[in-house]
Design a protein around this motif. Structure first.
Motif, PDB file in Angstrom:
ATOM      1  N   THR A  72      36.048  53.603  38.523  1.00 12.01           N
ATOM      2  CA  THR A  72      36.573  52.282  38.860  1.00 12.01           C
ATOM      3  C   THR A  72      35.975  51.878  40.188  1.00 12.01           C
ATOM      4  N   ILE A  73      35.353  50.719  40.216  1.00 17.23           N
ATOM      5  CA  ILE A  73      34.701  50.206  41.418  1.00 17.23           C
ATOM      6  C   ILE A  73      35.392  48.900  41.785  1.00 17.23           C
ATOM      7  N   ILE A  74      35.894  48.823  43.008  1.00 16.71           N
ATOM      8  CA  ILE A  74      36.608  47.638  43.480  1.00 16.71           C
ATOM      9  C   ILE A  74      35.768  46.960  44.554  1.00 16.71           C
ATOM     10  N   THR A  75      35.618  45.647  44.413  1.00 24.80           N
ATOM     11  CA  THR A  75      34.953  44.860  45.444  1.00 24.80           C
ATOM     12  C   THR A  75      35.669  43.513  45.545  1.00 24.80           C
ATOM     13  N   GLY A  76      36.480  43.383  46.564  1.00 21.74           N
ATOM     14  CA  GLY A  76      37.251  42.154  46.742  1.00 21.74           C
ATOM     15  C   GLY A  76      38.236  41.952  45.610  1.00 21.74           C
ATOM     16  N   GLU A  77      38.147  40.809  44.940  1.00 19.99           N
ATOM     17  CA  GLU A  77      39.032  40.482  43.818  1.00 19.99           C
ATOM     18  C   GLU A  77      38.506  40.996  42.488  1.00 19.99           C
TER      19      GLU A  77
END
Length: 118
Positions: A72-77
């Motif tokens: 899982t990669i999160i970047t901002g929204e």
């Protein structure tokens, strides 16, 4: 304070891992758009909270399939969720895919699903 993208994504994915569809309704925005992985080439499209929640809850409750999170990669929204769906007798069949998810104000507003093809 609204939950951040990572927290919403984790709660959503946990619902599928536990086969517990209950939390999904609280995580989906009224204006959510979902494009599932099939049929090719574009996948079926669901619009609105009710349609998206119904689709996801059905999958989450289905004990004949299981999702394995690969990353899982999160970047901002935005969240990029890589997964493997196992199905069939004893889960011997599988397909790998990715969901591109947009979270706004603590709710999922868009989820686009893609799978690896042959």
């Amino acid at each position: 304070m609204q939950p951040d993208t990572a927290a919403v994504t984790k709660r959503f994915n946990d619902a599928f891992q536990r086969h517990d569809p209950t939390p999904i309704a609280d995580l989906v925005a009224d204006d959510c758009v979902l494009e599932k992985t099939s049929p090719a080439p574009d996948g079926a499209r669901f619009e609105g909270r009710e349609a998206c929640v119904a689709f996801w809850q059905q999958i989450a409750a289905d004990r004949s399939v299981s999702f394995e999170l690969e990353d899982t990669i999160i970047t901002g929204e935005r969240a990029i969720v890589l997964w493997r769906l196992r199905f069939g007798a004893d889960g011997e069949s599988s397909v790998r895919g990715v969901n591109l998810t947009h979270v706004r104000d603590g709710k999922i507003v868009e989820s686009l699903g893609y799978v690896k093809g042959s």
